[in-house]
Write a protein that holds these residues in place. Structure first.
Motif, PDB file in Angstrom:
ATOM      1  N   ALA A  80       0.818  -1.211   0.000  1.00  0.00           N
ATOM      2  CA  ALA A  80       0.000   0.000   0.000  1.00  0.00           C
ATOM      3  C   ALA A  80       0.853   1.263   0.000  1.00  0.00           C
ATOM      4  O   ALA A  80       0.561   2.223  -0.730  1.00  0.00           O
ATOM      5  CB  ALA A  80      -0.936  -0.009   1.209  1.00  0.00           C
ATOM      6  N   VAL A  81       1.913   1.282   0.797  1.00  0.00           N
ATOM      7  CA  VAL A  81       2.785   2.462   0.842  1.00  0.00           C
ATOM      8  C   VAL A  81       3.515   2.652  -0.486  1.00  0.00           C
ATOM      9  O   VAL A  81       3.596   3.774  -1.016  1.00  0.00           O
ATOM     10  CB  VAL A  81       3.791   2.334   2.005  1.00  0.00           C
ATOM     11  N   ALA A  82       4.039   1.564  -1.043  1.00  0.00           N
ATOM     12  CA  ALA A  82       4.722   1.660  -2.331  1.00  0.00           C
ATOM     13  C   ALA A  82       3.765   2.119  -3.426  1.00  0.00           C
ATOM     14  O   ALA A  82       4.120   2.957  -4.271  1.00  0.00           O
ATOM     15  CB  ALA A  82       5.340   0.310  -2.698  1.00  0.00           C
ATOM     16  N   THR A  83       2.554   1.595  -3.423  1.00  0.00           N
ATOM     17  CA  THR A  83       1.558   2.007  -4.412  1.00  0.00           C
ATOM     18  C   THR A  83       1.221   3.484  -4.268  1.00  0.00           C
ATOM     19  O   THR A  83       1.119   4.219  -5.265  1.00  0.00           O
ATOM     20  CB  THR A  83       0.273   1.171  -4.261  1.00  0.00           C
ATOM     21  N   THR A  84       1.055   3.939  -3.045  1.00  0.00           N
ATOM     22  CA  THR A  84       0.715   5.339  -2.800  1.00  0.00           C
ATOM     23  C   THR A  84       1.816   6.267  -3.287  1.00  0.00           C
ATOM     24  O   THR A  84       1.557   7.262  -3.987  1.00  0.00           O
ATOM     25  CB  THR A  84       0.463   5.564  -1.308  1.00  0.00           C
ATOM     26  N   VAL A  85       3.055   5.970  -2.941  1.00  0.00           N
ATOM     27  CA  VAL A  85       4.180   6.831  -3.328  1.00  0.00           C
ATOM     28  C   VAL A  85       4.343   6.866  -4.848  1.00  0.00           C
ATOM     29  O   VAL A  85       4.471   7.942  -5.457  1.00  0.00           O
ATOM     30  CB  VAL A  85       5.473   6.347  -2.644  1.00  0.00           C
ATOM     31  N   LEU A  86       4.327   5.707  -5.476  1.00  0.00           N
ATOM     32  CA  LEU A  86       4.514   5.653  -6.925  1.00  0.00           C
ATOM     33  C   LEU A  86       3.364   6.327  -7.662  1.00  0.00           C
ATOM     34  O   LEU A  86       3.579   7.040  -8.651  1.00  0.00           O
ATOM     35  CB  LEU A  86       4.650   4.196  -7.374  1.00  0.00           C
ATOM     36  N   VAL A 199      -2.960  14.988  -1.017  1.00  0.00           N
ATOM     37  CA  VAL A 199      -3.398  14.239   0.164  1.00  0.00           C
ATOM     38  C   VAL A 199      -4.594  13.354  -0.174  1.00  0.00           C
ATOM     39  O   VAL A 199      -4.656  12.174   0.213  1.00  0.00           O
ATOM     40  CB  VAL A 199      -3.740  15.206   1.312  1.00  0.00           C
ATOM     41  N   ALA A 200      -5.570  13.900  -0.903  1.00  0.00           N
ATOM     42  CA  ALA A 200      -6.745  13.107  -1.276  1.00  0.00           C
ATOM     43  C   ALA A 200      -6.360  11.941  -2.197  1.00  0.00           C
ATOM     44  O   ALA A 200      -6.876  10.832  -2.065  1.00  0.00           O
ATOM     45  CB  ALA A 200      -7.776  14.006  -1.970  1.00  0.00           C
ATOM     46  N   ALA A 205      -5.351   6.102  -3.017  1.00  0.00           N
ATOM     47  CA  ALA A 205      -4.444   5.043  -3.457  1.00  0.00           C
ATOM     48  C   ALA A 205      -4.135   4.071  -2.320  1.00  0.00           C
ATOM     49  O   ALA A 205      -4.087   2.852  -2.525  1.00  0.00           O
ATOM     50  CB  ALA A 205      -3.154   5.655  -4.003  1.00  0.00           C
ATOM     51  N   PHE A 206      -3.946   4.603  -1.115  1.00  0.00           N
ATOM     52  CA  PHE A 206      -3.614   3.744   0.022  1.00  0.00           C
ATOM     53  C   PHE A 206      -4.781   2.822   0.366  1.00  0.00           C
ATOM     54  O   PHE A 206      -4.606   1.602   0.518  1.00  0.00           O
ATOM     55  CB  PHE A 206      -3.243   4.599   1.231  1.00  0.00           C
ATOM     56  N   ALA A 263      -5.791   9.806   9.995  1.00  0.00           N
ATOM     57  CA  ALA A 263      -5.562  10.750  11.085  1.00  0.00           C
ATOM     58  C   ALA A 263      -4.271  11.543  10.886  1.00  0.00           C
ATOM     59  O   ALA A 263      -4.194  12.724  11.238  1.00  0.00           O
ATOM     60  CB  ALA A 263      -5.526  10.007  12.421  1.00  0.00           C
ATOM     61  N   LEU A 264      -3.275  10.916  10.296  1.00  0.00           N
ATOM     62  CA  LEU A 264      -1.991  11.593  10.095  1.00  0.00           C
ATOM     63  C   LEU A 264      -2.060  12.644   8.987  1.00  0.00           C
ATOM     64  O   LEU A 264      -1.391  13.681   9.062  1.00  0.00           O
ATOM     65  CB  LEU A 264      -0.904  10.573   9.766  1.00  0.00           C
ATOM     66  N   ILE A 265      -2.877  12.379   7.960  1.00  0.00           N
ATOM     67  CA  ILE A 265      -2.871  13.290   6.817  1.00  0.00           C
ATOM     68  C   ILE A 265      -4.064  14.234   6.790  1.00  0.00           C
ATOM     69  O   ILE A 265      -4.066  15.189   6.002  1.00  0.00           O
ATOM     70  CB  ILE A 265      -2.833  12.517   5.489  1.00  0.00           C
ATOM     71  N   GLN A 266      -5.084  14.013   7.638  1.00  0.00           N
ATOM     72  CA  GLN A 266      -6.258  14.875   7.556  1.00  0.00           C
ATOM     73  C   GLN A 266      -5.927  16.303   7.965  1.00  0.00           C
ATOM     74  O   GLN A 266      -6.513  17.255   7.443  1.00  0.00           O
ATOM     75  CB  GLN A 266      -7.385  14.298   8.424  1.00  0.00           C
ATOM     76  N   ARG A 267      -4.958  16.486   8.874  1.00  0.00           N
ATOM     77  CA  ARG A 267      -4.566  17.843   9.242  1.00  0.00           C
ATOM     78  C   ARG A 267      -3.878  18.543   8.083  1.00  0.00           C
ATOM     79  O   ARG A 267      -4.094  19.737   7.851  1.00  0.00           O
ATOM     80  CB  ARG A 267      -3.632  17.813  10.460  1.00  0.00           C
TER      81      ARG A 267
END
Length: 280
Positions: A80-86, A199-200, A205-206, A263-267
């Motif tokens: 999931a992290v690799a997919t999100t970053v790429l 962010v969205a 993607a995640f 929670a980490l990215i909503q701010r």
């Protein structure tokens, strides 16, 4: 003309509808939490109460130990992290180029995006399996990551194009008049205003790759490489018998990374919306 004032009865109705909607969305998670703490006897008797009569943690032990949930969760997190970053790294420059430059690739890309969203996924499983087999990417987490990037890219690209299109061109033209080059304009003006879109896109993607089941079922064969959705499916027996307590406990644990990520990215999403506001 002043805005129409809402009567107290109308405002109360709005709040009541909002509360009902929140309850509707939150009830499945509440039921999942209740079932995860019920013992097998209470589940078998079909207890309808949300509060367990004899709370137990044995379901969590079964989910973690017997199903090796932690290892599967780490596999899913890696993919999931690799997919999100790429996805973000590839979609961001592509979205800017398609939104700002009118080339022959624009209608072709938009057509590809639309077709990819309506094309049945099940039809591409066999061709995709054969292609990845030629590159020896079957039964590997990198191969699964490539598949997720390809299938999340169209929608993410479409999302980012909308955010880019909402950025006034006047800001870039003003910076160019002041002597800023294209790279400086992108770094100092465009990318900060695109923070909500990034962010969205990352969130979509995640969650998409974290919850995906069908591609993982076809591509992954080794037990040590299974992802979290595949592991949760093991609680459903061949004859339809479901280990409901362990499944509820595992599903509850599986929701935690998504909630933490949000929670980490909503701010950052909120601050990006405020910093990106432009007075017309």
């Amino acid at each position: 003309m002043s805005a129409a004032r809402i009567s107290p009865a109308g405002r109360a109705g709005q709040y009541a509808a909002l509360i009902a909607y929140v309850v509707f969305l939150g009830f499945p998670l509440l039921w999942l939490l209740s079932t995860a703490f019920k013992n097998s006897r209470e589940i078998a008797l079909g207890g309808s109460g949300l509060i367990p009569s004899s709370p137990t943690l044995s379901n969590f032990g079964d989910a973690i130990d017997r199903a090796n949930l932690v290892h599967a969760g780490l596999n899913s997190l890696q993919v999931a992290v690799a997919t999100t970053v790429l996805t973000v790294l590839l979609a961001l420059p592509a979205a800017y180029g398609l939104a700002r430059f009118k080339t022959f690739l624009r209608p072709v890309t938009l057509g590809w995006v639309l077709v990819s969203q309506v094309f049945p996924t099940i039809l591409v499983i066999i061709p995709l399996f054969l292609i990845l087999k030629q590159f020896e990417l079957i039964d590997s987490l990198p191969g699964l990551t490539i598949v997720y990037v390809v299938f999340t890219m169209p929608f993410c690209l479409w999302m980012l194009m909308g955010f880019v299109a909402n950025i006034p061109r006047d800001l870039e033209e003003a910076a160019a008049i002041d002597g800023a080059n294209r790279l400086r304009i992108l770094i100092s003006i465009v990318f900060p205003l695109l923070r909500p879109g990034v962010v969205a896109t990352a969130l979509f993607a995640f969650i998409s790759s974290w919850n995906e089941f069908l591609f993982a079922l076809v591509m992954i064969q080794t037990p040590e490489k299974v992802t979290l959705p595949l592991t949760l499916s093991r609680f459903v027996g061949a004859e339809g018998q479901v280990q409901l307590g362990a499944l509820a406990a595992g599903s509850l644990l599986a929701t935690i990374p998504s909630l933490v990520f949000f929670a980490l990215i909503q701010r950052r999403l909120t601050s990006g919306l405020l910093s990106g506001a432009v007075k017309g």
